[in-house]
Design a protein around this motif. Structure first.
Motif, short mmCIF file in Angstrom:
data_model
loop_
_atom_site.label_atom_id
_atom_site.label_comp_id
_atom_site.label_asym_id
_atom_site.label_seq_id
_atom_site.Cartn_x
_atom_site.Cartn_y
_atom_site.Cartn_z
N ILE A 216 55.98 40.60 29.76
CA ILE A 216 54.50 40.56 29.50
C ILE A 216 54.75 41.10 28.32
CG2 ILE A 216 52.27 42.19 30.38
CD1 ILE A 216 52.81 41.68 32.86
N GLN A 224 46.89 39.88 30.92
CA GLN A 224 46.59 40.92 31.91
C GLN A 224 46.74 39.04 33.13
OE1 GLN A 224 42.59 41.73 31.49
NE2 GLN A 224 42.98 43.54 30.25
N LYS A 227 50.47 39.09 33.87
CA LYS A 227 50.21 39.96 34.86
C LYS A 227 50.11 39.84 36.61
CE LYS A 227 49.53 45.46 36.17
NZ LYS A 227 48.73 46.16 35.48
N HIS A 231 52.14 39.54 39.80
CA HIS A 231 51.80 39.96 41.08
C HIS A 231 51.19 39.01 42.34
CE1 HIS A 231 49.03 42.02 43.25
NE2 HIS A 231 48.60 41.61 44.23
#
Length: 467
Positions: A216, A224, A227, A231
């Motif tokens: 990132i 985002q 990210k 996740h």
């Protein structure tokens, strides 16, 4: 990275470059048109002002030679062509072209001059053989047209200026397009690099490599997204590890009773056990292990349905004290066998909205553990009371207790504080995991506290119904 011909990067770069190119060309066309128009307007205004300044020297009457000489002297110094004539027909004598009154100054234009208004002519003049911008300023004496100050400039000179302007504009525009395309290439490459990395990472994830992560580098939408991808990949990795661990645990849990059943049944089938008492013992062990497998499969099915949100609760209001009294009566023989005393302190006014069968399953799993881990002569207490949360059920035993570091793991699947003892007592290690999920389905919560050697306390909280 994907081939350039099929990449989003190429599409974005071509879109940006094309937009810049169209913008530059459109700006050039507008600038060229406006520049030429403005320049012609400025020259026109300049000629009119120049003509009126010359006309200011006229004081009336017939044109004098002195005035003509003065205008002629001015003509030699001026960039424009300037003539002073008493009759428009005399213009043909001043120019190297055959020209007459009708072609240069028409009737409508003469009427305009008689009104004291200047005549402006722009465009290609056939008799001159060129484009010109001309201004005729009238010299009036009591509404009589005594003469004209005639000024003109070839428009070729104006075009030369605009050509120079156009060349400079195009040169600057081409340089701008090249620089913008290069910078756009660099910028879009930087912007789309995380997308390419995510594509490669997604391919690895699809192949089963869940450890891959995307670097990132920004906090914008792409950052985002990266990210979120990380996740997701981390969550999938954890779930995959849980699945592998779960399958390993299930295999291990089933292997033990199956090996017992196979060994005992083979021994009985081969008449290796002659004594009836020993045969009965082996049959009892086979029955115990088969019951344990049935319980394990049942618990696994319950957990699977709970995880898939397929557990449909049929909730109705009911008095919780009555359910606990009816349920605990079934444990009379087990309590008597281990000489465990039972203490009940139940508030009969408490009513909750829940699924009676599933609430009973909650208590059954907890009481089974309490009886299993409470030594002979111990005590189990159940207290039901109203609470700020709504309702609290406190189940306390005087069993062996649980170390503090193990309490937070009790609701994990197949977790046992004492694995050997749990298996000997028939536990599956799934009971409290099921309890935790069922309590949450009833909008409740569970708290566990324990102290080794002194016992364990489990508190259940449920919303209550006020009637």
């Amino acid at each position: 990275m994907t081939e350039f011909s099929d990449s989003l990067f190429k599409k974005l770069w071509l879109t940006v470059t094309t937009t810049i190119l169209v913008t530059v060309l459109y700006s050039f066309l507008l600038s060229y048109i406006f520049y030429e128009k403005l320049y012609v307007d400025i020259v026109e205004e300049s000629l009119i002002e120049e003509g009126y300044r010359l006309a200011g020297d006229y004081t009336g009457g017939p044109l004098t030679d002195e005035l003509k000489d003065r205008v002629q002297w001015y003509n030699e110094k001026s960039e424009s062509e300037v003539f002073l004539v008493s009759n428009p027909k005399e213009l043909s004598a001043c120019l190297p072209y055959a020209i007459d009154y009708e072609t240069l100054i028409g009737k409508e234009e003469r009427d305009q001059l008689l009104k004291g208004e200047p005549v402006i002519k722009s465009g290609f003049e056939e008799r001159f053989g060129r484009k010109i911008l001309a201004v005729a300023i009238p010299l009036l004496d009591n509404s009589r047209l005594e003469g004209i100050v005639y000024l003109y400039v070839p428009l070729a000179k104006i075009s030369e200026l605009t050509v120079d302007f156009s060349f400079l504009w195009l040169a600057g525009g081409v340089a701008f397009i090249i620089i913008a395309a290069f910078l756009g290439f660099k910028m879009l490459h930087k912007l789309t690099r995380p997308l390419a990395a995510m594509k490669e990472a997604a391919e690895k994830v699809s192949e089963g490599d869940y450890s891959v992560r995307v670097g990132i580098q920004s906090k914008d939408e792409i950052g985002q997204l990266a990210k979120a991808f990380n996740h997701m990949s981390e969550s999938i990795q954890k779930e995959d590890e849980k699945k592998r661990e779960f399958l390993a645990d299930v295999s291990h849990e089933l292997r033990t009773p199956l090996s017992y059943i196979k060994g005992y049944s083979e021994a009985l089938e081969a008449d290796m056990i002659k004594e009836p008492s020993e045969q009965k013992k082996y049959l009892k062990l086979i029955n115990r292990e088969s019951g344990r497998m049935v319980k394990l499969v049942s618990d696994l099915l319950d957990l699977s349905r709970l995880d898939a949100d397929e557990y449909q609760l049929v909730k109705t209001p009911f008095p919780l004290a009555q359910l606990i009294e009816d349920f605990i009566a079934k444990y009379g023989p087990a309590l008597n066998e281990k000489k465990i005393s039972l203490k009940l302190d139940l508030d009969p006014e408490v009513i909750i909205n829940g699924d009676e069968g599933r609430v009973e399953q909650i208590f059954q799993n907890i009481i089974d553990n309490s009886i299993c881990y409470t030594e002979s002569g111990g005590t189990i207490s159940i207290k039901l009371s109203q609470h700020s949360y709504g309702t609290m059920v406190e189940i306390r035993d005087t069993g062996i207790g649980i170390p503090e570091e193990d309490i937070s793991k009790l609701t994990d699947r197949f977790y046992r504080v004492n694995k050997a003892r749990s298996r000997s007592d028939g536990g599956t290690g799934l009971g409290l995991a099921i309890v935790d999920k069922l309590v949450k389905l009833h909008d409740g919560k569970m708290e566990i506290s324990s102290e080794p050697g002194k016992g364990t306390t489990i508190k259940l909280y449920f919303p209550s119904v006020h009637i």
